[in-house]
Design a protein around this motif. Structure first.
Motif, PDB file in Angstrom:
ATOM      1  N   ARG A 126      -8.385   1.087  -8.893  1.00  0.00           N
ATOM      2  CA  ARG A 126      -7.098   0.444  -8.639  1.00  0.00           C
ATOM      3  C   ARG A 126      -6.584  -0.281  -9.870  1.00  0.00           C
ATOM      4  NH1 ARG A 126      -8.592  -2.361  -3.352  1.00  0.00           N
ATOM      5  NH2 ARG A 126      -7.839  -4.144  -4.498  1.00  0.00           N
ATOM      6  N   VAL A 129      -4.827   2.328 -12.200  1.00  0.00           N
ATOM      7  CA  VAL A 129      -3.595   2.820 -11.589  1.00  0.00           C
ATOM      8  C   VAL A 129      -2.579   1.690 -11.518  1.00  0.00           C
ATOM      9  CG1 VAL A 129      -2.574   3.835  -9.516  1.00  0.00           C
ATOM     10  CG2 VAL A 129      -4.809   4.609 -10.307  1.00  0.00           C
ATOM     11  N   GLY A 130      -3.027   0.484 -11.194  1.00  0.00           N
ATOM     12  CA  GLY A 130      -2.131  -0.665 -11.142  1.00  0.00           C
ATOM     13  C   GLY A 130      -1.507  -0.945 -12.500  1.00  0.00           C
ATOM     14  N   LEU A 133       1.194   1.671 -13.028  1.00  0.00           N
ATOM     15  CA  LEU A 133       2.386   1.324 -12.254  1.00  0.00           C
ATOM     16  C   LEU A 133       3.144   0.167 -12.912  1.00  0.00           C
ATOM     17  CD1 LEU A 133       1.070   1.531  -8.581  1.00  0.00           C
ATOM     18  CD2 LEU A 133       2.658   3.095  -9.706  1.00  0.00           C
ATOM     19  N   TYR A 137       6.914   0.871 -13.849  1.00  0.00           N
ATOM     20  CA  TYR A 137       7.907   0.219 -12.992  1.00  0.00           C
ATOM     21  C   TYR A 137       8.059  -1.275 -13.257  1.00  0.00           C
ATOM     22  CZ  TYR A 137       7.575   4.596 -10.472  1.00  0.00           C
ATOM     23  OH  TYR A 137       7.579   5.924 -10.145  1.00  0.00           O
ATOM     24  N   GLY A 144       1.318  -4.128  -8.400  1.00  0.00           N
ATOM     25  CA  GLY A 144       0.726  -2.798  -8.542  1.00  0.00           C
ATOM     26  C   GLY A 144      -0.451  -2.611  -7.606  1.00  0.00           C
ATOM     27  N   ALA A 147       0.853  -2.098  -4.109  1.00  0.00           N
ATOM     28  CA  ALA A 147       1.398  -0.743  -3.947  1.00  0.00           C
ATOM     29  C   ALA A 147       0.274   0.266  -3.690  1.00  0.00           C
ATOM     30  CB  ALA A 147       2.201  -0.342  -5.178  1.00  0.00           C
ATOM     31  N   ILE A 148      -0.824   0.121  -4.399  1.00  0.00           N
ATOM     32  CA  ILE A 148      -1.959   1.037  -4.216  1.00  0.00           C
ATOM     33  C   ILE A 148      -2.595   0.832  -2.846  1.00  0.00           C
ATOM     34  CG2 ILE A 148      -4.260   1.631  -5.071  1.00  0.00           C
ATOM     35  CD1 ILE A 148      -3.134   0.784  -7.872  1.00  0.00           C
TER      36      ILE A 148
END
Length: 176
Positions: A126, A129-130, A133, A137, A144, A147-148
């Motif tokens: 995470r 990926v965070g 993001l 964004y 982030g 969102a995950i």
């Protein structure tokens, strides 16, 4: 006769190889029926996440059902590769499925495996990926992460408890 016998065993050999790799896989014939599956694939069926009816697998998925994904894989004019997410019961995290059409052989007697569908658990990285993001964004690390968690199927209550925030804070972060 030897070729026929070997072809008849290839699905079991593939399933055994995937078992040895600790992977979850369904081996399908040219009509989309299950020829063999790994032990962990059997556990998806026994848990009710994947339905097996008359040797065909199906489940509710996004963007298509598992049955539709299989039909696309085995159709000659369909896609050679598909991805989808199964949203099981609230007690189970989502399962990500990926299907691949196998190359065909002109010399086959028709018993060769035609496609493989592999199940993957959600990715657990995470933080990486965070950060991605956040860069794309302009989200904060917390936004982030939220969102995950939402994508993984976590409820708002679960996220509030895990992050130690109020409903108003979470609502604002989701809105952003």
């Amino acid at each position: 006769r030897l070729q026929e016998r070997i072809e008849g065993q290839q699905a079991d050999l593939l399933a055994g190889a995937f078992d040895a790799l600790a992977a979850t896989a369904f081996i399908l014939d040219a009509r989309g029926r299950v020829l063999a599956m790994t032990q962990t694939a059997e556990s998806l069926v026994s848990a009710g996440i994947v339905r097996l009816v008359e040797r065909r697998i199906d489940a509710i998925g996004t963007p298509v059902s598992l049955g539709q994904a299989v039909a696309t894989l085995v159709d000659d004019s369909g896609l050679p590769h598909v991805r989808l997410r199964l949203d099981g019961a609230s007690s189970h995290p989502p399962v990500f499925m990926e299907g691949f059409r196998l190359p065909t052989r002109r010399w086959s007697f028709g018993a060769l495996p035609h496609a493989i569908v592999v199940a993957k658990p959600p990715l657990r990285d995470r933080a990486g990926v965070g950060a991605l993001l956040g860069a794309i964004y302009r989200l904060t690390a917390a936004e982030g992460d939220i969102a995950i968690l939402l994508f993984d199927g976590a409820s708002r209550d679960d996220i509030m408890q895990a992050r130690g925030v109020t409903a108003e804070t979470l609502r604002g972060q989701i809105k952003t």
